[in-house]
Design a protein around this motif. Structure first.
Motif, PDB file in Angstrom:
ATOM      1  N   VAL A 112       3.699  -9.716   8.580  1.00 51.44           N
ATOM      2  CA  VAL A 112       2.590  -9.929   9.506  1.00 51.44           C
ATOM      3  C   VAL A 112       1.307 -10.232   8.740  1.00 51.44           C
ATOM      4  O   VAL A 112       0.975  -9.535   7.781  1.00 51.44           O
ATOM      5  CB  VAL A 112       2.340  -8.674  10.366  1.00 51.44           C
ATOM      6  N   VAL A 113       0.620 -11.278   9.165  1.00 51.94           N
ATOM      7  CA  VAL A 113      -0.755 -11.467   8.709  1.00 51.94           C
ATOM      8  C   VAL A 113      -1.622 -11.181   9.921  1.00 51.94           C
ATOM      9  O   VAL A 113      -1.489 -11.830  10.956  1.00 51.94           O
ATOM     10  CB  VAL A 113      -1.016 -12.890   8.200  1.00 51.94           C
ATOM     11  N   PHE A 114      -2.453 -10.175   9.798  1.00 57.76           N
ATOM     12  CA  PHE A 114      -3.166  -9.615  10.943  1.00 57.76           C
ATOM     13  C   PHE A 114      -4.656  -9.718  10.655  1.00 57.76           C
ATOM     14  O   PHE A 114      -5.156  -9.147   9.698  1.00 57.76           O
ATOM     15  CB  PHE A 114      -2.718  -8.154  11.088  1.00 57.76           C
ATOM     16  N   VAL A 115      -5.359 -10.474  11.496  1.00 60.04           N
ATOM     17  CA  VAL A 115      -6.789 -10.665  11.266  1.00 60.04           C
ATOM     18  C   VAL A 115      -7.597  -9.652  12.060  1.00 60.04           C
ATOM     19  O   VAL A 115      -7.277  -9.355  13.209  1.00 60.04           O
ATOM     20  CB  VAL A 115      -7.211 -12.092  11.701  1.00 60.04           C
ATOM     21  N   THR A 116      -8.625  -9.121  11.445  1.00 63.30           N
ATOM     22  CA  THR A 116      -9.520  -8.231  12.172  1.00 63.30           C
ATOM     23  C   THR A 116     -10.864  -8.270  11.480  1.00 63.30           C
ATOM     24  O   THR A 116     -10.972  -8.733  10.355  1.00 63.30           O
ATOM     25  CB  THR A 116      -8.973  -6.793  12.203  1.00 63.30           C
ATOM     26  N   HIS A 117     -11.943  -7.828  12.149  1.00 65.61           N
ATOM     27  CA  HIS A 117     -13.103  -7.502  11.325  1.00 65.61           C
ATOM     28  C   HIS A 117     -13.510  -6.057  11.532  1.00 65.61           C
ATOM     29  O   HIS A 117     -14.639  -5.682  11.292  1.00 65.61           O
ATOM     30  CB  HIS A 117     -14.276  -8.477  11.443  1.00 65.61           C
ATOM     31  N   ASP A 118     -12.530  -5.269  11.950  1.00 58.71           N
ATOM     32  CA  ASP A 118     -12.755  -3.850  12.171  1.00 58.71           C
ATOM     33  C   ASP A 118     -12.122  -3.081  10.998  1.00 58.71           C
ATOM     34  O   ASP A 118     -10.907  -3.077  10.818  1.00 58.71           O
ATOM     35  CB  ASP A 118     -12.107  -3.472  13.509  1.00 58.71           C
ATOM     36  N   VAL A 119     -12.969  -2.462  10.180  1.00 58.27           N
ATOM     37  CA  VAL A 119     -12.486  -1.791   8.973  1.00 58.27           C
ATOM     38  C   VAL A 119     -11.519  -0.649   9.326  1.00 58.27           C
ATOM     39  O   VAL A 119     -10.496  -0.457   8.663  1.00 58.27           O
ATOM     40  CB  VAL A 119     -13.665  -1.258   8.133  1.00 58.27           C
ATOM     41  N   ASP A 120     -11.826   0.074  10.391  1.00 49.76           N
ATOM     42  CA  ASP A 120     -10.950   1.197  10.759  1.00 49.76           C
ATOM     43  C   ASP A 120      -9.558   0.709  11.142  1.00 49.76           C
ATOM     44  O   ASP A 120      -8.557   1.322  10.805  1.00 49.76           O
ATOM     45  CB  ASP A 120     -11.567   1.979  11.926  1.00 49.76           C
ATOM     46  N   GLU A 121      -9.534  -0.415  11.858  1.00 49.86           N
ATOM     47  CA  GLU A 121      -8.252  -0.986  12.233  1.00 49.86           C
ATOM     48  C   GLU A 121      -7.464  -1.375  10.982  1.00 49.86           C
ATOM     49  O   GLU A 121      -6.265  -1.110  10.872  1.00 49.86           O
ATOM     50  CB  GLU A 121      -8.481  -2.218  13.115  1.00 49.86           C
TER      51      GLU A 121
END
Ligand SMILES: Nc1ncnc2c1ncn2[C@@H]1O[C@H](COP(=O)(O)OP(=O)(O)OP(=O)(O)O)[C@@H](O)[C@H]1O
Ligand SMILES: [Mg+2]
Lengths: 321, 236
Positions: free
Chosen positions: A190-199
């Protein structure tokens, strides 16, 4: 061998470079989190992998074959893709939405039905949802369906662009926990994009940090802790990153039940009952609230163990996740 | 609710078409009919002619403009699309009488010039709405469709057309209703249909005759409208 290997990828829109020499390898069965500020090229990178965007130069090799060798549509049918805008088809009910890729692949209808039932079972949606239309779903439900739709044909590789972006924090946490459980069973790449550090901290096997189209760092969440002094890494992850990191470690998974059962009778320490889903962060909060410098963690079985500030760091380092 | 409305319109229509003879007979007791202007064609025949003159061009326009709208969407560029959209808007402001009058020199008198005019008149709004409807499908949805591996035509038939249909239907609704009423103008260039009693009635100051032509047109237009009302109410 890496499942996805991206090398020296360049892509610019007009004068502006969206990807500026990006290289990265993603191992098979790995959940790689791609994180970075808005506009740094995360979505563009995902779209280069499934060829929604034609990159200018560089190479992407997927399962040993350059993506440019595949026929575009066939490549995309073989990769699970959650787009940033969710993008459920409003004229199809939930079942039909999930069935889109299997139908493109001409699966027999019974097989699709079976597959949808299985997905439903691991997702926390009920069978009642299948007949609903997207406008009848809450934001969280819609994002779940978006993820299920990407998983539908059981693709080995998933590209997920902020799949939980549009949900409130509480629901978000539920979705993350569900997804993590699912991933532990399914072992997708999985390549999972986020800009949430906790996530990122919660989900990642490794975190790839991106800035202005370049890879700044890629490492396990705990590994990045050592690099917080490097300008951008520290700025983006935040100086309190070590503290946030604690929420990654569930106490139950640390395997300390039954050890260290001593001083259980010491009445001075504050008692904390162990609950499912409790993390080292909760334990630290308890320690801060406590009068002394130790708390007594009690398990449902009645065992107890005394934990001090210095134990927390030891537990974290000993944890394997 | 919508079914009650449709049923009411249909029954009024049938009642009017087949019962109008009795009204005329009653009326002639009071005001004797002038034999010169007695209409020889039965009302239901006029209705049938009218339907053919109005519907055939509209349906042909639907087929042609939906197909060309789709082709334009898949293969065309932005300039062509905006050209189609502005042509459609201009076409709507053009009076249908003018188109009918202009087609006489080409096709002569009769049903054909009228039908051609109505066809041209219907093509533009439907084409415009097809192009707008297809391009208004939200980007997130088309991206999702593409990202799941649909090719251009799968996207068109599985995603874009179903989503654009309400907008296309709005164009069809306008075209259909306008054509049902505009078909009456055909009588001025020698076409059949309900325009015949209307035009004749106006010439001879015969109110009854005008009513004989207008009522069915009105009811047909209302019925056409109710067909679309059902769809949009269900979708909203
Ligand atoms: N189709 C496009 N045309 C022109 N510029 C684009 C296009 N798509 C992206 N860009 C630009 O490329 C850069 C990277 O965009 P991208 O969508 O990859 O960012 P991102 O990291 O996904 O941001 P976000 O976190 O906000 O989703 C941005 O500066 C954006 O303005
Ligand atoms: Mg993005």
């Amino acid at each position: 061998m890496a499942m996805i290997s991206i090398e020296a990828l360049y892509k610019s829109y007009g004068k502006q470079a969206a990807l500026d020499g990006f290289s990265l390898e993603v191992e098979e069965g790995e959940l790689l989190i791609l994180i970075g500020p808005s506009g740094c090229g995360k979505s563009t990178l995902l779209k280069c992998v499934n060829r929604m965007v034609q990159y200018d130069s560089g190479s992407i090799v997927l399962a040993g074959r350059p993506v440019s060798d595949y026929k575009e549509e066939l490549l995309r049918r073989g990769i699970g893709y959650c787009i940033q805008e969710v993008g459920l088809f409003p004229h199809m009910d939930v079942y039909e939405n999930i069935a889109v890729v299997p139908r493109l692949l001409r699966w027999p209808e019974e097989r699709i039905k079976e597959r949808v039932d299985r997905l439903l079972a691991i997702s926390g949606l009920s069978a009642d949802h299948l007949k609903k239309y997207p406008r009848q779903l809450s934001g969280g439900e819609a994002q779940r369906v978006g993820v299920l739709r990407a998983l539908a044909s059981d693709p080995p590789v998933m590209l997920m662009d902020e799949p939980f972006g549009a949900v409130d924090p509480l629901n978000r946490h539920t979705l993350q926990a569900e997804f993590l459980k699912m991933q532990k069973q399914l072992k997708k790449t999985v390549v999972f994009v986020t800009h949430d550090v906790d996530e990122a901290i919660l989900l990642a096997d490794r975190i790839a940090l991106m800035e202005k189209g370049r890879l700044v760092a890629v490492d396990e969440p705990a590994g990045l802790e050592a690099r917080l002094d490097e300008g951008f890494i520290g700025d983006f992850l935040g100086r309190e990153y070590p503290l946030r990191l604690l929420s990654r470690y569930e106490i139950k998974e640390l395997g300390l039940c039954g050890q260290n059962v001593e001083n259980a009778a010491d009445g001075k320490d504050m008692r904390i009952a162990m609950e499912p889903g409790m993390t080292l962060k909760d334990l630290l909060s308890g320690l801060i609230r406590a009068q002394g410098d130790a708390v007594l963690l009690t398990t449902p079985e009645g065992a107890g163990m005394r934990i001090t500030f210095s134990d927390i760091k030891c537990l974290m380092q000993g944890a394997k996740r | 609710m919508i079914w009650v409305r449709r049923a009411a319109i249909i029954s009024l229509f049938v009642l009017f078409v087949f019962g109008f003879g009795y009204v005329e007979a009653l009326y002639s007791i009071i005001v004797p009919l002038r034999p010169a202007i007695v209409e020889r064609t039965a009302l239901y025949v006029l209705v049938w002619q009218h339907l053919v003159i109005a519907l055939v061009p509209t349906l042909a326009a639907l087929a042609i403009s939906a197909a060309s709208g789709c082709l334009l969407h898949v293969y065309g560029n932005e300039e062509l699309k905006s050209l189609a959209i502005s042509l459609g808007s201009i076409g709507e402001t053009f009076p249908s009488v003018a188109i009918i009058a202009l087609s006489v020199p080409v096709l002569g008198y009769g049903n054909l010039p009228c039908m051609l005019a109505l066809f041209i008149y219907a093509v533009l709004p439907i084409l415009r709405n097809t192009v707008t409807g297809l391009s208004e499908v939200p980007r997130g949805i088309t991206e999702a469709a593409r990202g799941m591996g649909m090719d251009k035509f799968q996207m068109l038939f599985k995603v874009e057309l179903p989503l654009a249909w309400p907008v296309m239907a709005a164009g069809l609704r306008i075209a259909l209703i306008i054509n049902i009423s505009a078909a009456t103008l055909g009588a001025t260039v020698g076409a059949g249909g309900l325009g015949i009693p209307i035009v004749a009635g106006i010439r001879t100051y015969d109110i009854l005759m005008v009513i004989k032509g207008t009522m069915p047109v009105l009811l047909m237009a209302l019925f056409a409208d109710s067909m679309f009302a059902g769809r949009s109410e269900k979708r909203a």
